[in-house]
Design an enzyme around this catalytic site. Structure first.
Site, mmCIF file in Angstrom:
data_model
loop_
_atom_site.group_PDB
_atom_site.id
_atom_site.type_symbol
_atom_site.label_atom_id
_atom_site.label_comp_id
_atom_site.label_asym_id
_atom_site.label_seq_id
_atom_site.Cartn_x
_atom_site.Cartn_y
_atom_site.Cartn_z
ATOM 1 N N CYS A 7 -6.738 0.325 -2.169
ATOM 2 C CA CYS A 7 -6.776 -0.956 -2.889
ATOM 3 C C CYS A 7 -8.190 -1.546 -2.848
ATOM 4 O O CYS A 7 -9.069 -1.045 -3.532
ATOM 5 C CB CYS A 7 -5.725 -1.917 -2.355
ATOM 6 S SG CYS A 7 -5.438 -3.321 -3.477
ATOM 7 N N HIS A 21 -0.780 1.262 -2.612
ATOM 8 C CA HIS A 21 -0.640 0.994 -1.181
ATOM 9 C C HIS A 21 0.427 1.897 -0.537
ATOM 10 O O HIS A 21 1.565 1.469 -0.355
ATOM 11 C CB HIS A 21 -0.219 -0.459 -0.962
ATOM 12 C CG HIS A 21 -1.296 -1.463 -1.118
ATOM 13 N ND1 HIS A 21 -2.239 -1.711 -0.144
ATOM 14 C CD2 HIS A 21 -1.590 -2.302 -2.141
ATOM 15 C CE1 HIS A 21 -3.052 -2.666 -0.553
ATOM 16 N NE2 HIS A 21 -2.688 -3.045 -1.757
ATOM 17 N N GLU A 76 0.664 2.467 2.488
ATOM 18 C CA GLU A 76 0.986 1.886 3.796
ATOM 19 C C GLU A 76 2.012 0.751 3.695
ATOM 20 O O GLU A 76 2.597 0.348 4.710
ATOM 21 C CB GLU A 76 -0.299 1.385 4.475
ATOM 22 C CG GLU A 76 -0.820 0.038 4.004
ATOM 23 C CD GLU A 76 -1.590 0.084 2.697
ATOM 24 O OE1 GLU A 76 -2.272 -0.907 2.386
ATOM 25 O OE2 GLU A 76 -1.508 1.095 1.967
#
Length: 229
Positions: free
Chosen positions: A91, A178, A180
């Site tokens: 990002c 993302h 994560e």
């Protein structure tokens, strides 16, 4: 065991940390917390790139075009680190790598990208194993890479984010999405931004986040790229 430097360039909203963890915890779940050494970039901490097998640059609420004292040293570090260790940008990290290496990032006229976004794999890489033609991953951004660096190749793309994944050689990659983020965190983040984001768009994002996603697959790709087996 591979040693990975985590360059923390921001933090989740404080109200969400207790339930969902901070960025080191999120990346620790994907990459293995025991492998990570965290550096607070905003506090002036940057690692010796030669001392690690890889480095991951996290997301941030900051924009790469903003006037922050820590951005210049980060851009210099990216240029220095390239070729010394394997680099991953996520990002904001994706945007920082593009900006530092000769591209351009802007606040997109397309507006907010939130929810589960689907990206086409434009250029399959050896670390994309098992392979996929399309991946669905949580997104949360306003800024976009609008001009990739001249020596970067596009590896992920969508109609909303044409330059959603970039690669340089075989040892530096960046992703707008993302991997994560859990769906629960991505949903809580979007829901907490009602008002900043059109409520209709938030509702649509929350609906998409209930569907199947490829977080586990893309996480395995990152581990393979970073030499974590």
């Amino acid at each position: 065991m591979s040693r990975i430097a985590l360059l923390k360039t921001g933090s989740p909203p404080p109200a969400l940390v207790e339930d969902h963890g901070d960025y080191p915890a999120m990346f620790g779940e994907v990459l293995g917390a025991e492998r990570l050494t965290t550096f607070d970039v905003q506090a002036g901490e940057l690692p010796d790139p030669a001392g690690f097998d890889g480095a991951v640059i996290t997301g941030s609420s900051a924009g790469v075009y903003e006037d922050h004292l820590w951005l210049g040293p980060l851009f210099d570090w990216i240029r220095e680190a390239r070729g010394q260790t394997r680099l991953v940008g996520v990002c904001f990290g994706h945007q920082a790598m593009a900006q530092a290496l000769g591209g351009r990032v802007e606040k997109s006229s397309r507006g907010w990208g939130v929810g589960l976004h689907r990206y086409d794999v434009r250029s399959a890489q050896p670390w994309m194993d098992p392979p996929a033609e399309v991946v669905a991953i949580a997104a949360s951004h306003q800024d976009q890479v609008v001009l990739p660096p001249p020596d970067a190749r596009v590896i992920l793309s969508s109609a909303f984010t044409p330059f959603g994944g970039l690669a340089w050689g075989d040892d530096a990659i960046s992703l707008q999405v993302h991997p994560e983020f859990t769906p629960a965190y991505a949903a809580a983040l979007a829901d907490g931004r009602r008002g900043r984001i059109d409520p209709t768009l938030v509702d649509r994002a929350l609906e998409t986040l209930q569907g199947p996603n490829d977080r586990a697959l893309v996480g395995s790709w990152l581990r393979r790229f970073l030499g974590i087996v």
